[in-house]
Write a protein that holds these residues in place. Structure first.
Motif, PDB file in Angstrom:
ATOM      1  N   ASN A  37      67.461  49.512   1.437  1.00  0.00           N
ATOM      2  CA  ASN A  37      66.928  50.863   1.582  1.00  0.00           C
ATOM      3  C   ASN A  37      68.001  51.860   1.154  1.00  0.00           C
ATOM      4  O   ASN A  37      69.027  52.005   1.831  1.00  0.00           O
ATOM      5  N   THR A  41      63.261  52.022  -1.678  1.00  0.00           N
ATOM      6  CA  THR A  41      63.877  50.704  -1.544  1.00  0.00           C
ATOM      7  C   THR A  41      63.935  50.029  -2.896  1.00  0.00           C
ATOM      8  O   THR A  41      63.072  50.237  -3.752  1.00  0.00           O
ATOM      9  N   GLN A  75      59.437  48.014   0.744  1.00  0.00           N
ATOM     10  CA  GLN A  75      59.951  46.703   0.339  1.00  0.00           C
ATOM     11  C   GLN A  75      58.898  45.918  -0.438  1.00  0.00           C
ATOM     12  O   GLN A  75      59.194  45.338  -1.489  1.00  0.00           O
TER      13      GLN A  75
END
Length: 449
Positions: free
Chosen positions: A289, A311, A338
């Motif tokens: 991140n 991310t 993600q």
């Protein structure tokens, strides 16, 4: 009488240039012109005998076909194909395999090496099938129809098994030996026959089934591989649309996904279906991140606060992706970012699997990122955002500059844009109509690793 003098004779001695005092060098190493010949001459790989060692190793690896291997080839290919394979093997020199040949192990390498008969829709260019073969009325069979076909297949398999057991019990040793001789003559399979690979494979399967009984695995694979057991075509053109060259099957209404336990994350299952990766492969991906802050959306109901995350994800071997996520909860925003980064992973060109090709520049908004390739051992000398992206992509030698705005979000996006804008030497040579030669490969005789 007044005497005159030459104009140039009036120059005083002070006008002449003075000699400059000698300055002391910063280094004790003598100048380049003061150096003599190198103490040790250049030694190539040929002089050390390294090339001959690899040639001998290649000759031991790529051996000619044995008589047994030729018989196996004859069972799969026609005589003309076998002769073509032998001619191709004879035309390859082990020295060429060492000096010029190299098995690609980068991200862009094909998953298959010598078998180009299989068509992969993600790699090969798809070709649409004729319009006459398309049946818009194709539908999935209902659960009852599939169960009926499965019951019929089970009954047929049990009948074959019973017939095989009855036949084996009724035959003695002499009758079995005579039956083997008769069936082997009927099969007519021998090296150099004129049968096609499909005909030869069908005869071998029938011969093995007659004496070894029906194979459960082969019969089950044939059942699940037959599209007629799961789809129905009114025009009867289902067989012509099973090939990857045909257009996609009509979309079916999503009936939902059922899970055996509540521990399985439905978002993870959907990511696995979209990317084709397993849980272990997803867990091995490096995620980081880089940017997070609070955002506010002004509506007529008031201000709605959310968390934003940017991310990156990479496998540290040439794949890199960026993703964004926004939600009221931190965990949900991180998961969205993600999974989006993993879905957006794309291959990054790398030179020698360590640095980039030349110098590239990316611009997003007011942020400009300039990336430069560096020699081995230089390391990643750049700010922390670009460092994390280079580490996730598997780049170990890189330098970067940000001459203008250093907004973290734009810097990350500009870096990703710069990495994707690299021009490969092969593309530049092809565009200029030139031939590309790797100088290091020519000097070291292919021993660049």
């Amino acid at each position: 009488m007044k005497t005159t003098r030459c104009l140039f004779c009036r120059l005083t001695p002070s006008a002449t240039p003075k000699s400059q005092p000698s300055t002391r060098a910063f280094s004790t190493t003598p100048a380049a012109h003061a150096k003599g010949k190198p103490a040790y001459p250049n030694v190539t790989a040929v002089d050390l005998g390294l090339v001959q060692q690899r040639v001998d190793q290649a000759a031991r690896t790529f051996k000619p076909y044995t008589p047994r291997e030729k018989q196996l080839l004859a069972l799969k290919y026609t005589p003309a194909q076998v002769r073509a394979i032998e001619a191709a093997e004879a035309s390859i020199d082990p020295r060429d395999v060492v000096v010029q040949g190299k098995v690609r192990r980068d991200t862009f390498a094909l998953t298959y090496i010598d078998d180009l008969a299989k068509i992969q829709p993600l790699v090969d260019k798809p070709v649409r099938a004729p319009t006459a073969d398309i049946d818009p009325g194709i539908r999935m069979r209902s659960e009852d129809e599939v169960l009926d076909r499965f019951a019929a297949w089970t009954e047929d398999f049990n009948r074959k098994r019973t017939e095989y057991e009855t036949r084996m019990e009724s035959m003695d040793g002499d009758a079995l030996e005579q039956e083997l001789l008769t069936k082997s003559i009927e099969a007519g399979i021998y090296p150099g026959d004129t049968l096609t690979p499909d005909e030869r494979r069908a005869r071998l399967r029938k011969y093995a089934e007659h004496f070894e009984g029906p194979n459960e695995v082969a019969e089950w694979n044939a059942f699940i591989g037959n599209a007629n057991n799961f789809f129905f075509s009114p025009k009867g053109t289902l067989e012509s649309q099973q090939d990857s060259l045909a257009p996609e099957m009509p979309k079916v209404k999503n009936l939902g996904v059922k899970f055996e336990s509540e521990d399985d994350d439905p978002h993870l299952q959907r990511l696995m279906q979209q990317t084709g990766m397993t849980k272990e492969e997803i867990r091995r991906i490096r995620c980081k991140n880089l940017v997070n802050h609070r955002v506010v959306n002004q509506t007529r109901m008031g201000k709605i606060q959310s968390m934003y995350y940017l991310t990156i994800a990479g496998n540290e071997n040439g794949m890199l992706g960026i993703g964004e996520g926004k939600s009221g909860e931190d965990e949900d925003a991180i998961r969205q970012a993600q999974y989006a980064a993993i879905r957006n992973m794309k291959p990054i060109p790398r030179y020698e699997n360590r640095t980039i090709f030349g110098e590239v520049e990316g611009k997003v908004g007011a942020s400009i990122v300039q990336l430069s390739s560096r020699p081995p051992g230089f390391g990643n000398r750049c700010q922390h955002l670009i460092y994390e992206m280079a580490r996730a992509a598997g780049i170990s030698d890189l330098s970067a500059r940000c001459p203008r705005s250093r907004n973290p979000m734009n810097v990350v996006k500009a870096t990703y844009e710069a990495l994707m804008k690299q021009r490969l030497p092969e593309d530049v040579a092809r565009a200029r109509g030139r031939k590309l030669v790797d100088v290091r490969k020519v000097y070291y005789q292919g021993l660049t690793s």
